[in-house]
Write an enzyme that holds these catalytic residues in place. Sequence first.
Site, PDB file in Angstrom:
ATOM      1  CB  SER A  74      -0.955  -0.036   1.190  1.00 51.31           C
ATOM      2  OG  SER A  74      -1.849   1.039   1.160  1.00 51.31           O
ATOM      3  CG  ASP A 125      -3.061   4.115  -1.333  1.00 53.03           C
ATOM      4  OD1 ASP A 125      -3.634   3.958  -2.429  1.00 53.03           O
ATOM      5  OD2 ASP A 125      -3.323   3.426  -0.327  1.00 53.03           O
ATOM      6  CG  ASP A 170      -2.941  -0.429  -2.280  1.00 49.16           C
ATOM      7  OD1 ASP A 170      -2.888   0.744  -1.867  1.00 49.16           O
ATOM      8  OD2 ASP A 170      -3.549  -1.318  -1.663  1.00 49.16           O
ATOM      9  CG  ASP A 195      -6.473   0.655  -1.137  1.00 54.28           C
ATOM     10  OD1 ASP A 195      -5.661   1.580  -0.980  1.00 54.28           O
ATOM     11  OD2 ASP A 195      -6.507  -0.342  -0.373  1.00 54.28           O
TER      12      ASP A 195
END
Length: 468
Positions: free
Chosen positions: A101, A248, A250, A252
């Site tokens: 992440s 961010d 990743d 999400d």
Amino acid sequence: MRVADVVTAYDIRGRSPGALSPDVARALGSAFAQVVVLPEGGSGVVVGRDMRATSPALADAFVEGVRSHGVGVTLLGLCSTDALYYASGARAEPGAMVTASHNPAGDNGIKLCRSGARPVGRDSGLGEIRDLAQWILDRGALHTSPATTPGEVREVDLLDDYAAHLHSLVDLGGIRPLHVVVDSGNGMAGHTVPAVLTGDLPLRLDQLYAELDGTFPHHDANPSDPANLRDLQGAVVSAGADLGLAFDGDADRVVVVDERGAVVPASALAALIATRELARERSLGRSSARPTVVHGSIVSRSVLEVVEEMGGRLVRSPVGHSFVKAAMAEHGAVFGAEHSAHYYFRDFWYADSGLLAAMHVLAELGRQDAPLSHLLAPFARYAASGEINSSVGDTGAAVERVRRWGQERQAREVEGDGLVLLAEDPYWCVSLRSSHTEPLLRLNVEARDGETMAQVRDAVLDLVRQEA
């Protein structure tokens, strides 16, 4: 090797290479197959990964562990975490996303879900996976009941299907032209944003750091740190853009910058999206009951007020995506939000999606002529500090100092993650909790006005960072 060193309350995160090695990932894949996939009668798993240097090796090892039980694997290759959730939901298969992440380049991790993107967290199987993976490592065995034939592997590209699904949930076709700056932070938004926000849409996109690079050469892919937003803020102002979007690593999670270069509080964004989802629910006549919104324990009071004014029902959840998703599923919630800029949607299998949240903002802004700051002004009712992180040697002592300080001021301690103190005259709220993914104490302060917020914030920070 200790698997417990990389298993948090709601995902897997650690240094890689280091504590999170291919051997650990292989054992986790085997345990995932045994704890989640096979008991549900599943025969397949979807696996995606981000752009970090160690992600290919970790994904390969995890897949090997899964396949050792005869479970097939569908490889998505490079994708965002919300695209992995889409694949899990659309295919009704469990999933695994190799990503850390927003963490620094030297970290990596794995996010797990059951079929339909249902969460795997502390209370939904992650502890069992951790213990079984440790058992496998201690005995040097890849698996406890090997299959005669490993599961099959196939590769698919679901990016276009993922984009089409997002557009089925938020229509951007009729909006006015908007100028948008996107900072992907060299993360997976550089892969997904062009697929979703280009084409025939009335959007002009300026992209910053769209190249996939897990070394993060420009700044960490963590939009919660104000330092990582400076390039985006400057680009929005200099280009005269309507807004900026920062994702961010990743993708999400999304943070929004308005036309002035000011960072939009996550709670103001949550309140805006909540009004859209509640209004849509009412227009569709889906239920005669009050539609539910799930909120993390640290969101602004303004979110709670807006939801109640819209006739919605509120349910509080502990911090963390697995907890929010579980609460949403339990209550059939239409929307969920956390202070960390995670936004969850019932029609996206109760999962979080930074791009879907961004599309809601674009759709609402594109319906009227006023700037974003004007659109969001009614939802920013209180002054907030934003999240402030502190590295503290003795976290227990620091929390106790703040607790005593609150008691001296007749603040009420309320249920929540970590320590939550609430005062009403004047209104202020302090949340102090340990991070589940990093060795930090996280402080959030909200108050009725900026002066009160600053006074409370500074007093608490002095106590938190006080040398023993």
